[in-house]
Scaffold this motif. Sequence first.
Motif, mmCIF file in Angstrom:
data_model
loop_
_atom_site.group_PDB
_atom_site.id
_atom_site.type_symbol
_atom_site.label_atom_id
_atom_site.label_comp_id
_atom_site.label_asym_id
_atom_site.label_seq_id
_atom_site.Cartn_x
_atom_site.Cartn_y
_atom_site.Cartn_z
ATOM 1 N N UNK A 172 0.784 -1.001 0.310
ATOM 2 C CA UNK A 172 -0.145 -0.103 0.267
ATOM 3 C C UNK A 172 0.724 1.149 -0.632
ATOM 4 N N UNK A 173 0.408 1.889 -0.764
ATOM 5 C CA UNK A 173 1.295 3.372 -0.979
ATOM 6 C C UNK A 173 1.729 3.659 0.440
ATOM 7 N N UNK A 174 2.678 4.860 0.355
ATOM 8 C CA UNK A 174 3.381 5.255 2.351
ATOM 9 C C UNK A 174 3.875 6.633 2.289
ATOM 10 N N UNK A 175 3.029 7.704 1.266
ATOM 11 C CA UNK A 175 3.514 9.294 1.537
ATOM 12 C C UNK A 175 4.940 9.586 1.651
ATOM 13 N N UNK A 176 4.638 9.740 3.702
ATOM 14 C CA UNK A 176 6.226 10.195 4.234
ATOM 15 C C UNK A 176 7.003 8.742 4.329
ATOM 16 N N UNK A 177 6.560 7.939 3.967
ATOM 17 C CA UNK A 177 7.728 6.637 3.899
ATOM 18 C C UNK A 177 8.544 6.809 2.143
ATOM 19 N N UNK A 178 7.797 6.745 1.542
ATOM 20 C CA UNK A 178 8.522 7.125 0.313
ATOM 21 C C UNK A 178 9.400 8.985 0.308
ATOM 22 N N UNK A 179 8.858 9.759 1.005
ATOM 23 C CA UNK A 179 9.366 10.606 0.937
ATOM 24 C C UNK A 179 10.902 10.642 1.363
ATOM 25 N N UNK A 180 11.084 9.833 2.964
ATOM 26 C CA UNK A 180 11.990 9.222 3.261
ATOM 27 C C UNK A 180 12.972 8.505 2.652
ATOM 28 N N UNK A 181 12.198 7.545 1.630
ATOM 29 C CA UNK A 181 13.247 6.622 0.939
ATOM 30 C C UNK A 181 13.755 7.565 0.253
ATOM 31 N N UNK A 182 12.980 8.599 -0.388
ATOM 32 C CA UNK A 182 13.341 9.703 -2.044
ATOM 33 C C UNK A 182 14.846 10.079 -1.225
ATOM 34 N N UNK A 183 14.896 10.550 -0.219
ATOM 35 C CA UNK A 183 15.810 11.630 0.414
ATOM 36 C C UNK A 183 17.112 10.242 0.270
ATOM 37 N N UNK A 184 16.921 8.978 1.083
ATOM 38 C CA UNK A 184 18.246 8.262 1.166
ATOM 39 C C UNK A 184 18.523 7.720 -0.221
ATOM 40 N N UNK A 185 17.788 7.665 -1.284
ATOM 41 C CA UNK A 185 18.144 7.342 -3.011
ATOM 42 C C UNK A 185 19.007 8.404 -3.605
ATOM 43 N N UNK A 186 18.443 9.760 -2.731
ATOM 44 C CA UNK A 186 19.244 11.128 -3.173
ATOM 45 C C UNK A 186 20.420 11.292 -2.882
ATOM 46 N N UNK A 187 20.404 10.776 -1.609
ATOM 47 C CA UNK A 187 22.108 10.993 -1.063
ATOM 48 C C UNK A 187 22.755 10.227 -1.921
ATOM 49 N N UNK A 188 22.228 9.289 -2.134
ATOM 50 C CA UNK A 188 22.666 7.474 -2.256
ATOM 51 C C UNK A 188 23.399 8.410 -3.403
ATOM 52 N N UNK A 189 22.600 8.896 -5.297
ATOM 53 C CA UNK A 189 23.217 9.008 -5.816
ATOM 54 C C UNK A 189 23.953 10.482 -5.517
ATOM 55 N N UNK A 190 24.091 11.118 -5.153
ATOM 56 C CA UNK A 190 24.878 12.328 -5.013
ATOM 57 C C UNK A 190 26.880 11.892 -4.502
ATOM 58 N N UNK A 191 26.643 11.237 -3.468
ATOM 59 C CA UNK A 191 27.500 10.763 -2.995
ATOM 60 C C UNK A 191 28.416 9.806 -3.324
ATOM 61 N N UNK A 192 27.470 8.360 -4.597
ATOM 62 C CA UNK A 192 28.525 7.483 -4.955
ATOM 63 C C UNK A 192 29.456 7.489 -5.938
ATOM 64 N N UNK A 193 30.615 6.605 -5.859
ATOM 65 C CA UNK A 193 31.243 6.840 -6.070
ATOM 66 C C UNK A 193 31.645 5.877 -7.301
ATOM 67 N N UNK A 194 31.593 6.211 -8.749
ATOM 68 C CA UNK A 194 31.510 5.160 -10.299
ATOM 69 C C UNK A 194 32.915 4.041 -10.247
ATOM 70 N N UNK A 195 32.674 3.242 -9.627
ATOM 71 C CA UNK A 195 33.886 1.920 -10.202
ATOM 72 C C UNK A 195 35.067 2.249 -10.828
ATOM 73 N N UNK A 196 35.901 1.301 -10.766
ATOM 74 C CA UNK A 196 37.397 0.952 -12.008
ATOM 75 C C UNK A 196 36.827 0.882 -13.146
ATOM 76 N N UNK A 197 36.681 1.410 -13.941
ATOM 77 C CA UNK A 197 36.500 1.091 -15.721
ATOM 78 C C UNK A 197 35.726 1.212 -16.083
ATOM 79 N N UNK A 198 34.376 2.112 -15.151
ATOM 80 C CA UNK A 198 33.658 2.750 -15.743
ATOM 81 C C UNK A 198 33.024 3.451 -16.877
#
Length: 420
Positions: A328-354
């Motif tokens: 079942x859809x969870x509006x506030x939970x989706x906001x928190x998960x989005x925050x984690x995903x955006x932070x992960x996308x902003x900090x992740x470094x590409x691996x060797x040979x990418x």
Amino acid sequence: MLISLWKAHAGLVASSVLSAVVVVACVAGPAATATAAATAAAAGPGIPASAKNQLASEITAAWQLTNGHGVTVAVLATPADHISELAGKLTIGPNYAPLPGASAVEGTLLASMIAGSGATTANAFGTVGRAPGARILSESVFNPTSHSPREKHYESDGIWQGIVAKAIRYAVDHGASVIVVAEPGGNTSDLDGAVAYAISKNAVVIGASAAGSRNSSALYYPDSLPGVINFSGTTISGLPPPQSHEQYPTNDSVLVTAPDNQVAASGPGDAPYMAWGYYSAVAWVAGTVALIKSLYPQITPAMVATALAMSASYHPADGYNTTIGYGLINPVGALHEAASLVKLGATAKPGTGVVPAAARFSGTPPAAIHAVRHPVVMLAGSGAAIAGAILLVLGFRVRARGRRSPGGRHSSVYDAALPP
């Protein structure tokens, strides 16, 4: 599937507020009793009555973070009317199927249920949308009130897809970051390309169809295109049940489920309506996506889908099933998960040979790929295909019209009776 709404009349007797969720009760007469026995069967498996209070708490908490401000939701349906609760936030875009006397009911209802600001001095029964701070871009892509040869031309295979493709591209180019396509059918390269264009610009496309035939695995578009978000509907106990129950998709394209209970809505001229089924469910999904895009404008559609899936409540026993998706859809939970995903996308470094994203394969084949197994719930953003057909019933006595099937054939659409 029967997607239905009733125009409220003298039987509209009361309104009640469940935290932030506004529900207007309607005395519908004998026809309303026909759905009582079906309510339990329509509820998604494993979703208890406590979901009512939980959803109210979740949407209230989400609104404390954002109300959707700064987001434009494009509604590709009938035209929308400038009703009081959309004052200052409704833009009328192109009309791709101009016909005399076109109904504005469906577009207005969807707009009010997604972005309505609530009661106004002109409309005491105004609707609080799921993203009341969002703006609406209304684009007309069909007219359900005519069976003229001209309308049939607009709805024919090959024509309709071009119309929707133009509407999607227009929405993206005019700032829409959420696009609701209220009309499904077969696919063409134009439609495919328009969806790909929207996704490349980080606009989230929501396929608002459901299965109207017994073959719920039939593919309809744009719902079945990669990256398009689709959903099913679930009747939540304790809230006004829908006046009819539709057959939703039952295949692995369903991402999440959303309430399809009766909800107050506003039609042209601020007229009060009760709407349910597809109207209610798509408002929850589009509204929640608008809340996410409000806080994280650059989030990708794949991340949005992942946030919806990972935050969903009442997960099925195996983490996923083809009836309610990840839950079942969870509006506030989706906001928190989005925050984690955006932070992960902003900090992740590409691996060797990418290989850089802009690079293209040369004549040398790529090296072997070593796959890693992940829990199924972590794969929610994989862009599963969206399937389903839609049968729409409007409770204000419109004439029946056809719906495009993948093969270009039309299926019947039936009228719902007005309240007694």
